[in-house]
Design a protein around this motif. Structure first.
Motif, PDB file in Angstrom:
ATOM      1  N   ASP A   1      24.160  69.468  46.708  1.00 21.18           N
ATOM      2  CA  ASP A   1      24.084  69.169  45.274  1.00 21.18           C
ATOM      3  C   ASP A   1      22.615  69.208  44.832  1.00 21.18           C
ATOM      4  OD1 ASP A   1      26.272  67.435  43.273  1.00 21.18           O
ATOM      5  OD2 ASP A   1      24.172  67.616  42.676  1.00 21.18           O
TER       6      ASP A   1
ATOM      7  N   THR B   1      21.456  67.361  39.347  1.00 20.35           N
ATOM      8  CA  THR B   1      21.089  67.522  37.941  1.00 20.35           C
ATOM      9  C   THR B   1      21.341  66.168  37.263  1.00 20.35           C
ATOM     10  OG1 THR B   1      23.318  68.073  37.196  1.00 20.35           O
ATOM     11  CG2 THR B   1      21.945  69.909  37.993  1.00 20.35           C
TER      12      THR B   1
ATOM     13  N   GLY C   1      19.958  70.691  47.073  1.00 20.30           N
ATOM     14  CA  GLY C   1      19.595  72.100  46.918  1.00 20.30           C
ATOM     15  C   GLY C   1      20.314  72.732  45.748  1.00 20.30           C
ATOM     16  N   ASP C   2      19.798  73.902  45.373  1.00 18.00           N
ATOM     17  CA  ASP C   2      20.270  74.594  44.173  1.00 18.00           C
ATOM     18  C   ASP C   2      21.042  75.846  44.589  1.00 18.00           C
ATOM     19  OD1 ASP C   2      20.510  75.927  41.780  1.00 18.00           O
ATOM     20  OD2 ASP C   2      18.418  75.633  41.169  1.00 18.00           O
TER      21      ASP C   2
ATOM     22  N   LEU D   1      32.550  73.136  43.902  1.00 19.06           N
ATOM     23  CA  LEU D   1      32.708  72.439  42.619  1.00 19.06           C
ATOM     24  C   LEU D   1      31.451  72.464  41.770  1.00 19.06           C
ATOM     25  CD1 LEU D   1      34.226  70.156  44.891  1.00 19.06           C
ATOM     26  CD2 LEU D   1      35.230  69.685  42.675  1.00 19.06           C
ATOM     27  N   ALA D   2      30.289  72.736  42.367  1.00 15.08           N
ATOM     28  CA  ALA D   2      29.031  72.629  41.610  1.00 15.08           C
ATOM     29  C   ALA D   2      29.087  73.512  40.380  1.00 15.08           C
ATOM     30  CB  ALA D   2      27.850  73.034  42.484  1.00 15.08           C
ATOM     31  N   ALA D   3      28.747  72.938  39.253  1.00 11.49           N
ATOM     32  CA  ALA D   3      28.763  73.706  38.006  1.00 11.49           C
ATOM     33  C   ALA D   3      28.073  72.906  36.915  1.00 11.49           C
ATOM     34  CB  ALA D   3      30.210  73.986  37.574  1.00 11.49           C
TER      35      ALA D   3
ATOM     36  N   SER E   1      29.093  71.606  33.550  1.00 17.24           N
ATOM     37  CA  SER E   1      30.502  71.366  33.218  1.00 17.24           C
ATOM     38  C   SER E   1      30.769  70.916  31.775  1.00 17.24           C
ATOM     39  CB  SER E   1      31.071  70.308  34.174  1.00 17.24           C
ATOM     40  OG  SER E   1      30.493  69.044  33.884  1.00 17.24           O
TER      41      SER E   1
ATOM     42  N   THR F   1      23.955  78.782  36.923  1.00 17.28           N
ATOM     43  CA  THR F   1      24.657  77.967  37.932  1.00 17.28           C
ATOM     44  C   THR F   1      26.082  78.473  38.170  1.00 17.28           C
ATOM     45  OG1 THR F   1      23.348  75.979  37.654  1.00 17.28           O
ATOM     46  CG2 THR F   1      25.619  75.657  38.356  1.00 17.28           C
TER      47      THR F   1
ATOM     48  N   SER G   1      38.204  75.805  39.536  1.00 19.01           N
ATOM     49  CA  SER G   1      38.006  76.255  38.162  1.00 19.01           C
ATOM     50  C   SER G   1      38.783  75.373  37.167  1.00 19.01           C
ATOM     51  CB  SER G   1      38.376  77.730  38.028  1.00 19.01           C
ATOM     52  OG  SER G   1      37.935  78.215  36.780  1.00 19.01           O
TER      53      SER G   1
ATOM     54  N   TYR H   1      30.714  77.801  28.280  1.00 19.82           N
ATOM     55  CA  TYR H   1      31.152  77.170  29.526  1.00 19.82           C
ATOM     56  C   TYR H   1      32.357  77.905  30.107  1.00 19.82           C
ATOM     57  CZ  TYR H   1      33.872  73.989  32.480  1.00 19.82           C
ATOM     58  OH  TYR H   1      34.625  73.465  33.510  1.00 19.82           O
TER      59      TYR H   1
ATOM     60  N   SER I   1      43.331  70.884  34.523  1.00 18.04           N
ATOM     61  CA  SER I   1      43.167  70.354  33.167  1.00 18.04           C
ATOM     62  C   SER I   1      42.141  69.212  33.160  1.00 18.04           C
ATOM     63  CB  SER I   1      44.523  69.859  32.663  1.00 18.04           C
ATOM     64  OG  SER I   1      44.961  68.803  33.492  1.00 18.04           O
TER      65      SER I   1
ATOM     66  N   ASN J   1      40.157  65.974  33.550  1.00 20.76           N
ATOM     67  CA  ASN J   1      40.229  64.835  34.468  1.00 20.76           C
ATOM     68  C   ASN J   1      39.681  63.575  33.803  1.00 20.76           C
ATOM     69  OD1 ASN J   1      39.727  65.976  37.857  1.00 20.76           O
ATOM     70  ND2 ASN J   1      40.643  67.112  36.189  1.00 20.76           N
TER      71      ASN J   1
HETATM   72  P1  NAD Z   1      29.965  67.235  36.878  1.00 20.35           P
HETATM   73  O1  NAD Z   1      29.110  67.818  35.802  1.00 20.35           O
HETATM   74  O2  NAD Z   1      30.292  65.802  36.855  1.00 20.35           O
HETATM   75  O3  NAD Z   1      29.279  67.520  38.302  1.00 20.35           O
HETATM   76  C1  NAD Z   1      28.707  68.754  38.630  1.00 20.35           C
HETATM   77  C2  NAD Z   1      27.870  68.571  39.889  1.00 20.35           C
HETATM   78  O4  NAD Z   1      27.296  69.852  40.225  1.00 20.35           O
HETATM   79  C3  NAD Z   1      26.707  67.587  39.718  1.00 20.35           C
HETATM   80  O5  NAD Z   1      26.629  66.715  40.827  1.00 20.35           O
HETATM   81  C4  NAD Z   1      25.483  68.481  39.658  1.00 20.35           C
HETATM   82  O6  NAD Z   1      24.308  67.867  40.151  1.00 20.35           O
HETATM   83  C5  NAD Z   1      25.913  69.662  40.522  1.00 20.35           C
HETATM   84  N1  NAD Z   1      25.198  70.897  40.183  1.00 20.35           N
HETATM   85  C6  NAD Z   1      25.023  71.423  38.942  1.00 20.35           C
HETATM   86  N2  NAD Z   1      24.270  72.541  39.028  1.00 20.35           N
HETATM   87  C7  NAD Z   1      23.993  72.750  40.345  1.00 20.35           C
HETATM   88  C8  NAD Z   1      23.286  73.738  41.051  1.00 20.35           C
HETATM   89  N3  NAD Z   1      22.675  74.753  40.422  1.00 20.35           N
HETATM   90  N4  NAD Z   1      23.215  73.649  42.409  1.00 20.35           N
HETATM   91  C9  NAD Z   1      23.832  72.623  43.062  1.00 20.35           C
HETATM   92  N5  NAD Z   1      24.498  71.638  42.434  1.00 20.35           N
HETATM   93  C10 NAD Z   1      24.580  71.700  41.089  1.00 20.35           C
HETATM   94  O7  NAD Z   1      31.260  68.147  36.907  1.00 20.35           O
HETATM   95  P2  NAD Z   1      32.791  67.749  37.184  1.00 20.35           P
HETATM   96  O8  NAD Z   1      33.397  67.309  35.930  1.00 20.35           O
HETATM   97  O9  NAD Z   1      32.848  66.891  38.390  1.00 20.35           O
HETATM   98  O10 NAD Z   1      33.384  69.195  37.516  1.00 20.35           O
HETATM   99  C11 NAD Z   1      33.350  69.707  38.850  1.00 20.35           C
HETATM  100  C12 NAD Z   1      33.998  71.074  38.872  1.00 20.35           C
HETATM  101  O11 NAD Z   1      35.331  70.982  38.418  1.00 20.35           O
HETATM  102  C13 NAD Z   1      33.318  72.097  37.959  1.00 20.35           C
HETATM  103  O12 NAD Z   1      33.336  73.339  38.614  1.00 20.35           O
HETATM  104  C14 NAD Z   1      34.197  72.121  36.713  1.00 20.35           C
HETATM  105  O13 NAD Z   1      34.133  73.372  36.078  1.00 20.35           O
HETATM  106  C15 NAD Z   1      35.557  71.864  37.318  1.00 20.35           C
HETATM  107  N6  NAD Z   1      36.553  71.194  36.441  1.00 20.35           N
HETATM  108  C16 NAD Z   1      36.234  70.029  35.786  1.00 20.35           C
HETATM  109  C17 NAD Z   1      37.205  69.384  35.025  1.00 20.35           C
HETATM  110  C18 NAD Z   1      36.930  68.081  34.317  1.00 20.35           C
HETATM  111  O14 NAD Z   1      37.790  67.611  33.568  1.00 20.35           O
HETATM  112  N7  NAD Z   1      35.791  67.448  34.503  1.00 20.35           N
HETATM  113  C19 NAD Z   1      38.488  69.952  34.912  1.00 20.35           C
HETATM  114  C20 NAD Z   1      38.763  71.161  35.567  1.00 20.35           C
HETATM  115  C21 NAD Z   1      37.774  71.758  36.349  1.00 20.35           C
END
Ligand code: NAD
Ligand code: DAU
Length: 350
Positions: A34, A37, A59-60, A82-84, A86, A101, A130, A156, A184, A186
């Motif tokens: 992670d 960010t 790391g990135d 999962l990193a994204a 979001s 990202t 996704s 996004y 969907s 969360n």
């Molecule tokens: P979040 O924003 O809470 O967490 C994202 C994590 O990714 C963070 O810990 C961040 O530090 C890390 N990150 C971001 N850029 C990075 C990089 N360049 N390198 C390494 N780490 C990096 O997101 P979330 O809500 O937990 O979502 C996680 C995944 O699930 C995402 O891919 C999102 O698209 C997907 N998703 C989310 C939901 C939702 O409702 N939150 C629903 C469906 C899918």
């Protein structure tokens, strides 16, 4: 011992996935990669950080050389990605970060997996997480199935759709053993308070306006985050290579109905006069390109893999509110510093 790379494990959903895997699979080594960010927070993982089968690597995923070296050194058996970036609103104000990202980062991981696994894909799996937003927006009728065409509207969702296409392209072109799930909305503990539910709990608690976009008529399909983590466990272990699985709660709410439930429950919990928190509702300028309705048909994962949501929404939202009220320190920590700047920018013209 299998070594599994989980990216984005310090975020909201990732931290629930890490917790589940570290506790459930003592014979797996779980590596959490992670960048930390604004959305990544190691306090989300305090309870498991000293477990012998867990390791954190900062790391990135956009850093190609670093990712390549990490894969060469660690020889991962599987990847759960999962990193994204979001948050839809942030993608409207800064789309480029989402391309780096979500698209380039994903391609870097695909390249490294392909390179290190070479042609020996036996027992390997690259699982890409996704979202339902790639399917676009529904009218009053119908649900998204795995066959629904892609029609993303926000930067996004466009970046997530692009990453999904790359994952499928690596399967088709190079035979990389990939699987994708589209989930969907969360909700639950450890969600960054830029997203609707934790933001509104925080604002209700602090008697701040509740900025409802447009008329509050948009519909989302809410799933308890621990149920998503269980679905990810199921798909990682039993999902078929090359398949896509939709994950959802069969739990649709208009934003305004959901917000009113939260207000009522918080009046009770905070000992406020009935109807007091609802007075904080403020209708503000709509989100640009705001998708009207999402609804996931999660029949395939139920029929083929036996997964279904465990928790009713009424119980889940109650637990969620309690968690944020009981974890004031966590909320105070993440809402200090840069958060204030973001909040003022995001809501200043609404
Ligand atoms: P979040 O924003 O809470 O967490 C994202 C994590 O990714 C963070 O810990 C961040 O530090 C890390 N990150 C971001 N850029 C990075 C990089 N360049 N390198 C390494 N780490 C990096 O997101 P979330 O809500 O937990 O979502 C996680 C995944 O699930 C995402 O891919 C999102 O698209 C997907 N998703 C989310 C939901 C939702 O409702 N939150 C629903 C469906 C899918
Ligand atoms: O559907 C899955 C997606 O759900 C995930 O892929 C995204 O990562 C996740 O952020 C979430 O996207 P949404 O845009 O649906 O979630 P958000 O919590 O930002 O908004 C939920 C709804 O509430 C949406 O219709 C916009 C509205 N909203 C949101 C905020 C932050 C408001 O009315 N006011 C607000 O201040």
């Amino acid at each position: 011992m299998k070594t599994i790379l989980i990216t984005g494990g310090a975020g909201f959903i990732g931290s629930h996935v890490i917790r589940l895997f570290v506790n459930k699979y003592p014979d797996y080594k779980i590596v959490n990669l992670d960048k930390l960010t604004y959305a990544g927070n190691l306090n989300n993982l305090k309870d498991i950080e000293n477990m012998p089968n867990y390791e954190f690597v900062k790391g990135d995923i956009v850093d190609e050389k670093f990712i390549q070296e990490l894969f060469e050194e660690r020889q991962f058996d599987g990847v759960i990605h999962l990193a994204a970036e979001s948050h839809v609103d942030r993608s409207i104000s800064n789309p480029t970060e989402f391309v780096f990202t979500n698209v380039i980062g994903t391609v870097n991981l695909l390249n490294s997996a392909k390179h290190v696994w070479k042609d020996n894909f036996d027992g390997k799996k690259f699982y890409h997480i996704s979202t339902d937003e790639v399917y676009g927006s529904l009218g009053d009728e119908g649900m998204f199935t795995e066959e629904t065409g892609y029609d993303p509207h926000s930067p996004y969702s466009a970046s997530k759709a692009s990453s999904d296409h790359f994952v499928r392209a690596y399967l088709d072109t190079f035979g990389l053993p990939t699987v994708i799930s589209n989930c969907s909305n969360n909700y639950g503990s450890f969600q960054f308070p830029e997203k609707l539910i934790p933001l509104f709990i925080h604002n209700i608690k602090n008697n701040k306006p509740l900025p409802v976009y447009g008329k509050g008529e948009n519909i989302r399909d809410w799933l308890w985050v621990a149920d998503h983590a269980r679905a990810i466990d199921t798909i990682y272990h039993d999902g078929k290579i090359g398949e896509t699985y939709n994950i959802g709660g069969f739990n649709e709410w208009t934003n305004i109905a959901l917000i009113k439930v939260m207000c009522q429950k918080m009046d009770e919990k905070l000992g406020r006069e009935k109807g007091k928190s609802e007075k904080l509702i403020t209708y503000v300028k709509d989100r640009a390109g705001h998708d009207l309705r999402y609804a996931i048909d999660a029949t395939k994962i139920k029929n083929e893999l036996g997964w279904e949501p465990s928790l009713q929404f009424e119980e889940g939202i109650e637990k969620t509110i309690d968690w944020y009220l009981e974890n004031e320190e966590w909320l105070d920590n993440v809402t200090s510093g840069d958060y204030q700047k973001y909040y003022n920018e995001q809501y200043k013209e609404r």
